[in-house]
Design an enzyme around this catalytic site. Structure first.
Site, PDB file in Angstrom:
ATOM      1  N   HIS A  19       0.566  -0.594   0.152  1.00  0.00           N
ATOM      2  CA  HIS A  19      -0.313  -0.435  -0.031  1.00  0.00           C
ATOM      3  C   HIS A  19       0.566   1.582  -0.323  1.00  0.00           C
ATOM      4  CE1 HIS A  19      -2.620  -2.746   2.328  1.00  0.00           C
ATOM      5  NE2 HIS A  19      -3.748  -2.234   0.736  1.00  0.00           N
ATOM      6  N   LYS A  43     -15.840  -7.312   4.390  1.00  0.00           N
ATOM      7  CA  LYS A  43     -15.924  -8.202   5.534  1.00  0.00           C
ATOM      8  C   LYS A  43     -15.443  -7.557   6.756  1.00  0.00           C
ATOM      9  CE  LYS A  43     -12.278  -7.865   3.108  1.00  0.00           C
ATOM     10  NZ  LYS A  43     -11.061  -8.289   1.742  1.00  0.00           N
ATOM     11  N   ARG A  92      -1.983  -6.234  -8.525  1.00  0.00           N
ATOM     12  CA  ARG A  92      -0.743  -6.711  -8.520  1.00  0.00           C
ATOM     13  C   ARG A  92      -0.306  -7.339  -8.929  1.00  0.00           C
ATOM     14  NH1 ARG A  92      -3.337  -8.225  -2.209  1.00  0.00           N
ATOM     15  NH2 ARG A  92      -4.975  -7.707  -4.195  1.00  0.00           N
ATOM     16  N   SER A 130      -3.303  -7.355   3.040  1.00  0.00           N
ATOM     17  CA  SER A 130      -3.569  -7.375   3.896  1.00  0.00           C
ATOM     18  C   SER A 130      -3.456  -8.353   4.606  1.00  0.00           C
ATOM     19  CB  SER A 130      -4.448  -6.447   4.238  1.00  0.00           C
ATOM     20  OG  SER A 130      -4.063  -4.986   4.463  1.00  0.00           O
TER      21      SER A 130
HETATM   22  O1  PNS Z   1      -8.878  -2.871   0.306  1.00  0.00           O
HETATM   23  P1  PNS Z   1      -9.606  -3.686  -0.283  1.00  0.00           P
HETATM   24  O2  PNS Z   1     -10.183  -3.613   0.703  1.00  0.00           O
HETATM   25  O3  PNS Z   1      -9.434  -3.863  -1.938  1.00  0.00           O
HETATM   26  O4  PNS Z   1     -10.495  -2.014  -0.931  1.00  0.00           O
HETATM   27  C1  PNS Z   1     -12.177  -2.529  -1.667  1.00  0.00           C
HETATM   28  C2  PNS Z   1     -12.670  -0.601  -1.027  1.00  0.00           C
HETATM   29  C3  PNS Z   1     -13.170  -0.424   0.147  1.00  0.00           C
HETATM   30  C4  PNS Z   1     -12.057   0.045  -2.115  1.00  0.00           C
HETATM   31  C5  PNS Z   1     -14.206  -1.362  -1.906  1.00  0.00           C
HETATM   32  O5  PNS Z   1     -14.618  -2.150  -1.468  1.00  0.00           O
HETATM   33  C6  PNS Z   1     -15.077  -0.039  -2.100  1.00  0.00           C
HETATM   34  O6  PNS Z   1     -14.953   0.999  -3.075  1.00  0.00           O
HETATM   35  N1  PNS Z   1     -16.310   0.014  -0.633  1.00  0.00           N
HETATM   36  C7  PNS Z   1     -17.074   0.801  -0.658  1.00  0.00           C
HETATM   37  C8  PNS Z   1     -18.147   0.988  -1.846  1.00  0.00           C
HETATM   38  C9  PNS Z   1     -18.537   1.319  -2.404  1.00  0.00           C
HETATM   39  O7  PNS Z   1     -18.329   2.002  -3.340  1.00  0.00           O
HETATM   40  N2  PNS Z   1     -18.772   0.074  -3.514  1.00  0.00           N
HETATM   41  C10 PNS Z   1     -19.517   0.770  -5.192  1.00  0.00           C
HETATM   42  C11 PNS Z   1     -17.925   0.292  -5.579  1.00  0.00           C
HETATM   43  S1  PNS Z   1     -17.053  -1.570  -5.960  1.00  0.00           S
END
Ligand code: PNS
Length: 162
Positions: A19, A43, A92, A130
């Site tokens: 990150h 989660k 990645r 993570s």
């Molecule tokens: O680190 P991660 O878990 O891959 O991040 C994912 C994240 C938190 C960026 C994504 O799940 C997100 O944007 N969640 C907020 C809800 C949202 O906007 N959902 C619609 C887009 S998929």
């Protein structure tokens, strides 16, 4: 919408060196980089919102361009609210791409003025997540070189408590 403001969203549960690499590289491209911790991720997180923010603060202390916040809801709404013109996501491996592309299309549908930019991670961090560092820490292995220093201690404390 300001094209000089980028948002780097994620769960950061916890922040890893992968990150930090993406955030550092975003700082080379944008004047302001806002790291956004998702509170309501699907989660159940291992670390609380405040713990995740504090670990990010320590990990990004050397980056004056970085601000850190949290959001609870749609990323697209949050990006509009903070006037970010770009969402940055690290890639990645090819296996990340399908989900990331779906997310980019969704965010574009919700906020058409905001672009998603994918930044490939450094190859040394291409396996890192993570979840992987939590698994190593839970089983008593060393996470040296995988997470910022402050996070190593936090992981130790978290898994000793269990
Ligand atoms: O680190 P991660 O878990 O891959 O991040 C994912 C994240 C938190 C960026 C994504 O799940 C997100 O944007 N969640 C907020 C809800 C949202 O906007 N959902 C619609 C887009 S998929």
């Amino acid at each position: 919408m300001e094209t000089c403001v980028a948002v780097v969203p994620g769960s950061f549960d916890p922040v890893t060196n992968g990150h930090v690499d993406i955030i550092e590289r975003a700082c080379k491209l944008f004047r302001v980089v806002h790291v956004a911790v998702a509170v309501n991720a699907a989660k159940e997180p291992t670390f609380t919102r405040d713990e995740r923010v504090e670990m990010l603060r320590l990990a990004c202390a050397h980056l004056p361009e970085v601000t850190i916040g949290t959001f609870d809801g749609l990323l697209a709404d949050y990006a509009v609210a903070i006037r970010a013109g770009t969402i940055i996501r690290g890639l990645r491996a090819v296996s990340d791409f399908e989900y990331e592309l779906q997310m980019a299309h969704t965010n574009r549908c919700l906020a058409p003025d905001i672009e998603t930019v994918f930044v490939p991670t450094r190859t040394d961090y291409s396996f890192l997540s993570s979840s992987i560092v939590k698994e190593i820490a839970r089983l008593g292995g060393s996470v040296e070189g995988l997470v910022p220093d402050g996070v190593r201690q936090r992981l130790r404390e978290k898994f000793e408590q269990r």
